[in-house]
Scaffold this active site. Structure first.
Site: not given
Ligand code: RNT
Ligand code: ZN
Length: 417
Positions: A186, A225, A227, A258, A261, A285, A293, A295, A325
């Site tokens: 990523w 990955e 986004k 993810d 994303h 993720h 996003d 997290d 994640d």
């Molecule tokens: C970021 C991505 C990625 C990170 C990690 C730390 O938006 O999700 O995967 O969160 O690699």
């Molecule tokens: Zn991620």
């Protein structure tokens, strides 16, 4: 919790599920093969061990300064061991390149070697924990807004070198553990404002990836990955979903989904069947986006349950890898791990307990009322009794009892940091 009760409740649940054609013992067996790849970066707010004092960059952000974050490799390992001990089943650890064992030396991203992960490999072997891996393009003086798609050839080459080395490290890890190590790529590349040369950056990214992925390895698997946007990079993401979906399909590569994303109303669950017809495997993720996003700690919300249900319904259990994640520094970080990991397990157990044969039959016979009714009833079936039994059989705290265990670790370990 009274263990006799848990067992009695499970036996009633078992009968209840049998009455709709679901075998809970089989599900408990399947849960043994459900391994999460626990992300190392929740333990220390995505800091890593490079010690260059670089702030977190690359469009991602951690809030909070809850005391007790892991400050070095020993503390991080101790935290991860604590987490693993509070989870039923066996799980993997997902490492980022910046978590290498650099032994106080300043190893730049274009200098990393398998030897910097030797002690992780040994630790994993010791503890029975397999490893996955990630290249790290953020939080570095050469990151800026563009890495692998940077028009400046020297910056691009720096990150190509880093990425190629990460593949080599992943191969060494995979071979040592005799099980493929998944390397997730990523990068945050993008821009804050209206962008004119969109085609050019994507063309550069494609060229960089072609160089990076040229060498074939046996013990590692690549995953890419995408986004939708990053903070400060709101207008354009070079590695968008369309870009990587096309790239992965063309090169028969794995895609990382993810759950943070995508556009907030987009269903990640619906991507499973669409993508698995064209790419060999998926990496997840599992995160919790709150409006963006963000997290947040994963919970057993509808999108997560839907995602796991789709995997089961697609018959794709062995074609998906299950990473977490998220990174939240506002609460007990160990607790955050357990909440998120257990939420993923609960979502999976619910998916496995679905009377899918019956539901399919209804659907094929156009019994729409019956299909919807049974789906609704599934929500209040005693799935929690089966999850609790799974915890009990694995000798880990059942239900809310893990709260106390996390508090103990805080009292004895993290609060002393
Ligand atoms: C970021 C991505 C990625 C990170 C990690 C730390 O938006 O999700 O995967 O969160 O690699
Ligand atoms: Zn991620």
């Amino acid at each position: 919790m009274n263990t006799n009760h848990i067992n009695q409740i499970y036996n009633i649940a078992k009968e209840r599920y049998a009455s709709i054609g679901v075998d809970t013992e089989k599900v408990l067996d399947q849960m043994k093969d459900f391994h999460l790849s626990i992300h190392c970066w929740q333990a220390d707010d995505v800091t890593g061990f490079e010690n260059r004092g670089e702030a977190l960059s690359g469009g991602i952000q951690v809030n909070g300064n809850y005391p007790g974050k892991a400050r070095n490799i020993e503390e991080l390992r101790s935290d991860i061991e604590c987490v693993m001990n509070l989870l039923p089943g066996t799980h993997r650890l997902n490492l980022h390149e910046i978590y290498g064992d650099f032994k106080g030396k300043c190893i730049d991203r274009n200098q990393c070697e398998p030897e910097h992960f030797r002690s992780w490999i040994e630790w994993g072997r010791d503890k029975g924990i397999k490893l996955d891996f990630n290249s790290t393009s953020f939080s570095h003086p050469k990151s800026g807004d563009l890495t692998l798609s940077n028009p400046d050839r020297s910056i691009r080459e720096f990150w190509i070198e880093h990425s190629m080395r990460c593949r080599k490290i992943a191969e060494a890890i995979g071979e040592a553990q005799q099980d493929p190590c998944i390397l997730n790529t990523w990068i945050h590349d993008g821009s804050k404002d209206l962008t004119v040369n969109r085609y050019m950056y994507r063309e550069l990214l494609k060229e960089s990836l072609d160089v990076i992925f040229k060498e074939k390895y046996n013990w590692m698997k690549d995953s890419v990955e995408s986004k939708v946007f990053g903070i400060g990079l709101e207008s354009y993401t070079v590695g968008s979903n369309d870009f990587y979906t096309a790239y992965a399909a063309k090169h028969d590569m794995m895609i990382t989904l993810d759950t943070g994303h995508f556009h907030p109303t987009e269903s990640v669950a619906d991507k499973v069947s669409a993508m698995l017809l064209f790419v060999p495997e998926l990496m997840l993720h599992v995160s919790r986006p709150v409006r963006w996003d963000s997290d947040h700690v994963t919970i057993m919300d509808d999108p997560t349950v839907d995602l796991f249900s789709e995997i089961v319904r697609a018959g794709a259990l062995n074609r998906v890898h299950y990473g977490l994640d998220y990174f939240d520094g506002t609460l007990n970080r160990i607790g955050a791990y357990i909440i998120g990991a257990r939420a993923a397990q609960k979502s999976m157990i619910r998916a496995l307990l679905e009377p899918v044969a019956k539901l399919r039959e209804y659907e094929l016979n156009d019994r729409r009322f019956e299909r919807l009714a049974l789906l609704e009833e599934c929500k209040s079936m005693p799935w929690a009794a089966v999850y609790n039994e799974f915890c009990l059989r694995n000798n880990v705290p059942v239900g809310e009892d893990y709260i106390m265990a996390v508090e103990d670790y805080e009292k004895n370990v993290t609060s002393k940091r």
